[in-house]
Design a protein around this motif. Structure first.
Motif, PDB file in Angstrom:
ATOM      1  N   ALA A 143     -40.712  34.591 -20.663  1.00 44.84           N
ATOM      2  CA  ALA A 143     -40.695  33.753 -21.865  1.00 44.84           C
ATOM      3  C   ALA A 143     -39.354  33.710 -22.590  1.00 44.84           C
ATOM      4  O   ALA A 143     -38.824  32.631 -22.879  1.00 44.84           O
ATOM      5  CB  ALA A 143     -41.788  34.216 -22.830  1.00 44.84           C
ATOM      6  N   PHE A 144     -38.785  34.863 -22.901  1.00 41.55           N
ATOM      7  CA  PHE A 144     -37.583  34.881 -23.723  1.00 41.55           C
ATOM      8  C   PHE A 144     -36.358  34.389 -22.956  1.00 41.55           C
ATOM      9  O   PHE A 144     -35.503  33.695 -23.514  1.00 41.55           O
ATOM     10  CB  PHE A 144     -37.351  36.277 -24.299  1.00 41.55           C
ATOM     11  CG  PHE A 144     -38.329  36.634 -25.382  1.00 41.55           C
ATOM     12  CD1 PHE A 144     -38.109  36.247 -26.690  1.00 41.55           C
ATOM     13  CD2 PHE A 144     -39.487  37.342 -25.082  1.00 41.55           C
ATOM     14  CE1 PHE A 144     -39.023  36.566 -27.692  1.00 41.55           C
ATOM     15  CE2 PHE A 144     -40.405  37.669 -26.073  1.00 41.55           C
ATOM     16  CZ  PHE A 144     -40.178  37.279 -27.386  1.00 41.55           C
ATOM     17  N   GLY A 145     -36.263  34.731 -21.668  1.00 44.02           N
ATOM     18  CA  GLY A 145     -35.143  34.248 -20.870  1.00 44.02           C
ATOM     19  C   GLY A 145     -35.182  32.748 -20.691  1.00 44.02           C
ATOM     20  O   GLY A 145     -34.156  32.057 -20.841  1.00 44.02           O
ATOM     21  N   CYS A 146     -36.359  32.209 -20.372  1.00 44.55           N
ATOM     22  CA  CYS A 146     -36.496  30.754 -20.212  1.00 44.55           C
ATOM     23  C   CYS A 146     -36.237  30.038 -21.527  1.00 44.55           C
ATOM     24  O   CYS A 146     -35.594  28.974 -21.562  1.00 44.55           O
ATOM     25  CB  CYS A 146     -37.893  30.403 -19.701  1.00 44.55           C
ATOM     26  SG  CYS A 146     -38.175  30.796 -17.968  1.00 44.55           S
ATOM     27  N   ALA A 147     -36.749  30.611 -22.626  1.00 43.71           N
ATOM     28  CA  ALA A 147     -36.545  29.983 -23.935  1.00 43.71           C
ATOM     29  C   ALA A 147     -35.061  29.917 -24.286  1.00 43.71           C
ATOM     30  O   ALA A 147     -34.583  28.914 -24.836  1.00 43.71           O
ATOM     31  CB  ALA A 147     -37.317  30.740 -25.003  1.00 43.71           C
ATOM     32  N   ALA A 148     -34.301  30.981 -23.968  1.00 46.14           N
ATOM     33  CA  ALA A 148     -32.868  30.978 -24.270  1.00 46.14           C
ATOM     34  C   ALA A 148     -32.143  29.878 -23.505  1.00 46.14           C
ATOM     35  O   ALA A 148     -31.289  29.164 -24.064  1.00 46.14           O
ATOM     36  CB  ALA A 148     -32.261  32.344 -23.929  1.00 46.14           C
ATOM     37  N   ASP A 149     -32.485  29.682 -22.221  1.00 41.73           N
ATOM     38  CA  ASP A 149     -31.862  28.602 -21.449  1.00 41.73           C
ATOM     39  C   ASP A 149     -32.296  27.245 -21.968  1.00 41.73           C
ATOM     40  O   ASP A 149     -31.502  26.292 -22.009  1.00 41.73           O
ATOM     41  CB  ASP A 149     -32.218  28.734 -19.967  1.00 41.73           C
ATOM     42  CG  ASP A 149     -31.328  29.738 -19.242  1.00 41.73           C
ATOM     43  OD1 ASP A 149     -30.522  30.414 -19.919  1.00 41.73           O
ATOM     44  OD2 ASP A 149     -31.443  29.854 -18.006  1.00 41.73           O
ATOM     45  N   CYS A 150     -33.564  27.131 -22.370  1.00 40.19           N
ATOM     46  CA  CYS A 150     -34.060  25.881 -22.926  1.00 40.19           C
ATOM     47  C   CYS A 150     -33.313  25.526 -24.212  1.00 40.19           C
ATOM     48  O   CYS A 150     -32.909  24.373 -24.410  1.00 40.19           O
ATOM     49  CB  CYS A 150     -35.565  26.001 -23.193  1.00 40.19           C
ATOM     50  SG  CYS A 150     -36.344  24.497 -23.795  1.00 40.19           S
ATOM     51  N   VAL A 151     -33.097  26.521 -25.077  1.00 44.51           N
ATOM     52  CA  VAL A 151     -32.376  26.282 -26.329  1.00 44.51           C
ATOM     53  C   VAL A 151     -30.937  25.860 -26.044  1.00 44.51           C
ATOM     54  O   VAL A 151     -30.388  24.987 -26.725  1.00 44.51           O
ATOM     55  CB  VAL A 151     -32.426  27.538 -27.224  1.00 44.51           C
ATOM     56  CG1 VAL A 151     -31.478  27.409 -28.409  1.00 44.51           C
ATOM     57  CG2 VAL A 151     -33.847  27.771 -27.715  1.00 44.51           C
ATOM     58  N   SER A 152     -30.315  26.433 -25.028  1.00 41.85           N
ATOM     59  CA  SER A 152     -28.958  26.012 -24.653  1.00 41.85           C
ATOM     60  C   SER A 152     -28.932  24.531 -24.280  1.00 41.85           C
ATOM     61  O   SER A 152     -27.997  23.803 -24.643  1.00 41.85           O
ATOM     62  CB  SER A 152     -28.444  26.850 -23.481  1.00 41.85           C
ATOM     63  OG  SER A 152     -28.270  28.194 -23.854  1.00 41.85           O
TER      64      SER A 152
END
Length: 428
Positions: free
Chosen positions: A408-417
């Motif tokens: 969740a957190f890793g994917c969310a960080a890339d999504c926010v980028s």
């Protein structure tokens, strides 16, 4: 950690988030519409809110225990695993031309691992308690040595990560006869299970009480100012993008709708997998003395070259242990607790860990099940491209299968980028 500094987790500016009610960054004038109220949608919204953006979350269902509404994110076992996961069908479906690779999964998982470990020690453990997070030992029981092709690549990856941060992993391997005998006796596992356990390796791994975790995420994003809208969208988002952006004054749209992406992204590669776990009480009863560590015998070849059934035993909280797992790749109706597949889980787990025979089923919801959003092309964290490189301001984040809490957190960080990339462009 000094109390005059804000508590933050993560790596890099997009991943830095705070569990406190106020956003981590100064407000911007940007508005983001997030579609999906599961763990992926809520974690992505958390990161976006802490970037200072205004966020509206749209979903057709919400986690609401008082009303008996349970999303797939809530019924998950929620054991963090280094990819690929060991619970039957792997989330990583396509080894070649796909949305993401095994290395992407591992990056996302390790970034999430870091967030969970930071959460565990922040503010004296209060954040972890609110989130239902525990860092427990995970014992991986193998029917072959770690050098076997079923295990070698995953074990080497774990070993590399543990060498970078040994205190966070505490990796140990038990593969000589005396130490293996002692270890199995200590944890109560039958050495002769299946064709015989020959290796155990253990490391620390986060576990989340997913009901509590979802409740905390819902609370947190609303405290930070998210607007929650209940609606079921129908049809391709691309056809509705202009209308939705106009209605919500949105500068970008994040699609975190899971199985909804079959329709909302016109993605025929997304498919449901029914998962289910038995729930037993984590309390002393008869020969059962309670459990404070996770045990996993992953899908693997045994010495007869047959595929061994998974054994999954995870203390979800101090009160509840989940036993699994059931993986049904075809669509089917809800299973009942007396179904042979469900009873097979109990039989495997008690044959593996005999003291579980005296563990009592939870009175409320003794068997939990849900449909997990898999994709034949793996997790998709990318910008919508059917109208060309800059033709859409939709960013997708879906297809996590049974690994939503792990990634969740890793994917969310890339999504926010990717959202920040879109926001940096001149609006059409």
């Amino acid at each position: 950690m000094s109390r005059c500094r804000p508590v933050t987790y993560g790596r890099g500016p997009e991943a830095t988030i705070t569990p406190k009610p106020t956003p981590n960054q100064a407000p911007t004038n940007k508005r983001i519409l997030v579609i999906g109220g599961g763990v992926i949608g809520l974690v992505t919204s958390w990161l976006l809110l802490d970037q200072g953006h205004q966020v509206t979350i749209l979903a057709h269902d919400w986690s609401d225990l008082k009303k008996g509404v349970k999303l797939p994110s809530q019924v998950a076992g929620a054991l963090w695993e280094y990819p690929p996961g060991g619970c039957g069908m792997t989330e990583i479906q396509a080894p070649g031309n796909a949305h993401s690779t095994l290395e992407d999964y591992r990056k996302w998982a390790v970034e999430s691992f870091d967030v969970y470990h930071q959460m565990a020690v922040a503010d004296g453990g209060k954040d972890a308690e609110a989130f239902g997070l525990h860092i427990r030992s995970l014992d991986m029981c193998l029917l072959n040595p770690v050098t076997h092709e079923d295990h070698r690549d995953k074990f080497e990856g774990i070993k590399r990560e543990s060498e970078k941060q040994p205190h966070l992993w505490r990796l140990k391997v038990y593969n000589t006869e005396p130490e293996l005998e002692k270890k199995l006796k200590q944890i109560g596992v039958v050495k002769e299970y299946d064709t015989g356990i020959v290796t155990v390796y253990e490391h620390l791994a986060p576990t989340i009480d997913s009901e509590k975790g979802m409740e905390r995420l819902m609370e947190l994003v609303q405290m930070k100012g998210a607007r929650m809208v209940t609606r079921e969208l129908q049809g391709d988002l691309l056809d509705q993008e202009i209308a939705l952006r106009h209605e919500f004054k949105a500068d970008a749209i994040v699609n975190a709708s899971g199985l909804g992406s079959v329709e909302l992204a016109s993605d025929c590669q997304v498919f449901p997998v029914r998962g289910g776990v038995l729930r037993v009480r984590n309390e002393v009863h008869g020969h059962f003395t309670g459990l404070d560590r996770s045990l996993l015998l992953p899908a693997q070849h045994n010495k007869d070259d047959a595929i061994a059934d998974v054994v999954y035993i995870v203390p979800r909280s101090d009160e509840t242990i989940v036993l699994g797992s059931i993986i049904h790749s075809e669509e089917c109706t809800d299973l009942l607790i007396d179904d042979p597949a469900v009873q097979g889980v109990r039989h495997r787990c008690t044959s593996f860990l005999p003291m579980l025979k005296d563990a009592r089923l939870c009175e409320e919801n003794p068997f939990a099940q849900g449909l997990r959003p898999f994709s034949h092309l793996n997790v998709r964290v990318e910008r919508e491209g059917r109208k060309g490189p800059r033709g859409s301001r939709i960013i997708h984040n879906y297809g996590h299968g049974g690994s939503g809490w792990t990634l969740a957190f890793g994917c969310a960080a890339d999504c926010v980028s990717l959202v920040e990339e879109v926001l940096g462009e001149e609006p059409e």
